[in-house]
Design a protein around this motif. Sequence first.
Motif, PDB file in Angstrom:
ATOM      1  N   THR A   1       0.842  -1.188   0.000  1.00  0.00           N
ATOM      2  CA  THR A   1       0.000   0.000   0.000  1.00  0.00           C
ATOM      3  C   THR A   1       0.887   1.251   0.000  1.00  0.00           C
ATOM      4  N   VAL A   2       0.242   2.417   0.013  1.00  0.00           N
ATOM      5  CA  VAL A   2       0.964   3.681   0.021  1.00  0.00           C
ATOM      6  C   VAL A   2       0.334   4.609   1.060  1.00  0.00           C
ATOM      7  N   LEU A   3       1.111   5.612   1.461  1.00  0.00           N
ATOM      8  CA  LEU A   3       0.585   6.681   2.297  1.00  0.00           C
ATOM      9  C   LEU A   3       0.829   7.999   1.585  1.00  0.00           C
ATOM     10  N   VAL A   4       0.002   8.989   1.891  1.00  0.00           N
ATOM     11  CA  VAL A   4       0.183  10.334   1.367  1.00  0.00           C
ATOM     12  C   VAL A   4       0.518  11.243   2.539  1.00  0.00           C
ATOM     13  N   ASP A   5       1.624  11.957   2.419  1.00  0.00           N
ATOM     14  CA  ASP A   5       2.093  12.849   3.476  1.00  0.00           C
ATOM     15  C   ASP A   5       1.795  14.287   3.075  1.00  0.00           C
ATOM     16  N   PHE A   6       1.024  14.973   3.912  1.00  0.00           N
ATOM     17  CA  PHE A   6       0.645  16.358   3.658  1.00  0.00           C
ATOM     18  C   PHE A   6       1.490  17.303   4.506  1.00  0.00           C
ATOM     19  N   GLN A   7       1.891  18.423   3.915  1.00  0.00           N
ATOM     20  CA  GLN A   7       2.665  19.481   4.581  1.00  0.00           C
ATOM     21  C   GLN A   7       4.041  18.960   5.043  1.00  0.00           C
ATOM     22  N   ALA A 218       1.365  17.056  -2.662  1.00  0.00           N
ATOM     23  CA  ALA A 218       1.608  16.231  -1.483  1.00  0.00           C
ATOM     24  C   ALA A 218       2.638  15.153  -1.841  1.00  0.00           C
ATOM     25  N   LYS A 219       3.161  14.482  -0.840  1.00  0.00           N
ATOM     26  CA  LYS A 219       4.205  13.476  -1.044  1.00  0.00           C
ATOM     27  C   LYS A 219       3.621  12.081  -0.854  1.00  0.00           C
ATOM     28  N   ILE A 220       3.877  11.188  -1.801  1.00  0.00           N
ATOM     29  CA  ILE A 220       3.380   9.818  -1.704  1.00  0.00           C
ATOM     30  C   ILE A 220       4.542   8.876  -1.422  1.00  0.00           C
ATOM     31  N   GLU A 221       4.322   7.926  -0.503  1.00  0.00           N
ATOM     32  CA  GLU A 221       5.376   6.990  -0.108  1.00  0.00           C
ATOM     33  C   GLU A 221       4.831   5.575  -0.110  1.00  0.00           C
ATOM     34  N   ASP A 222       5.665   4.624  -0.508  1.00  0.00           N
ATOM     35  CA  ASP A 222       5.295   3.214  -0.459  1.00  0.00           C
ATOM     36  C   ASP A 222       5.391   2.696   0.970  1.00  0.00           C
ATOM     37  N   VAL A 223       4.482   1.825   1.345  1.00  0.00           N
ATOM     38  CA  VAL A 223       4.501   1.154   2.644  1.00  0.00           C
ATOM     39  C   VAL A 223       4.692  -0.335   2.386  1.00  0.00           C
ATOM     40  N   ASP A 224       5.832  -0.862   2.809  1.00  0.00           N
ATOM     41  CA  ASP A 224       6.151  -2.264   2.532  1.00  0.00           C
ATOM     42  C   ASP A 224       5.269  -3.226   3.320  1.00  0.00           C
ATOM     43  N   ASP A 225       4.950  -2.867   4.548  1.00  0.00           N
ATOM     44  CA  ASP A 225       4.194  -3.768   5.423  1.00  0.00           C
ATOM     45  C   ASP A 225       3.120  -2.958   6.149  1.00  0.00           C
TER      46      ASP A 225
END
Length: 298
Positions: A1-7, A218-225
């Motif tokens: 999955t991924v997360l989106v980091d704001f600010q 915004a910044k998107i990051e992969d979440v491995d677990d």
Amino acid sequence: TVLVDFQSSGDWSKDEWVEGGGMIPNMTEFSTCHWEKLRYFASGSNEVWSYCISVRNKRSFKCVQLGYWTTAASANRDVVLSGSFSGLGDDYVSIHFSVNAFQHRMWNHFCWSYSGKTGRNQFYYNGMKIADIQNKLTPSTMERNDNLSRYAFVIGQEPDSHRGDYNADQAFYGSIAELNMWDKILTEDEIIIMANCERLKKGNVVSWEKSTLKINKAKIEDVDDHSDFCKQQRSFIIFPERQSFKSALQTCSTIGGTIVVPNSEEENKAIHDIAMMHKTDCSEDKPTSPNFGKLVWI
């Protein structure tokens, strides 16, 4: 999955948001769940998501929204969660209630289910039902969208016009992940399984997929677990002024914490690094003194 980091830059911006989900079908009930980690409270509301529509040949701008704001009376330990319907159905409906001992700067799991048939709202926080509220006004439903001219599912901002008029005072400052929506009422068991990180469950109306998210600054990051969302987390906060032991205990208790005791070499280093950033405030010695920067921890 991924997360989106704001600010993530550290500044408050009205230009960071995510759009996803496309057109939401006609629904008489829904459930929505998401993970989030809030870093700072906005001066206004902390807007998680908004689904807004405009109907052809009408000036009305209608929204379903989820957000919250902090409570100063609890020293920002509690938040007030709000689910609202603006212009959908016959009335304006807003449901709000306190979420006690909100876990600031930690991953939290929220779910909201609503039935337009009964007007019943159910809210869950980290797998536990915290509110079961009946709308006092006429139950609202998702309006049919056959005649929609515009629609948008926006995450991280609160729109005052279609895809616009965002305000930094209502921005979400932190990370959001696995925001999904279903056209049914989820069972308590289904919600607990997600909140305990046992299984990801994708929505059949809005599905959290990297390919479907339109990211604006915004910044998107992969979440491995995804089980990382449920790992115990410790946050360290320093108050860079000298205090008595009694005063320090009261200060830490006020913000819902305790005086820190490092449990590992890694935590000890993290605490040391934070202290060294404030050594001019925490040390009585002058910078030229050989003892400058030496601190004593209780």
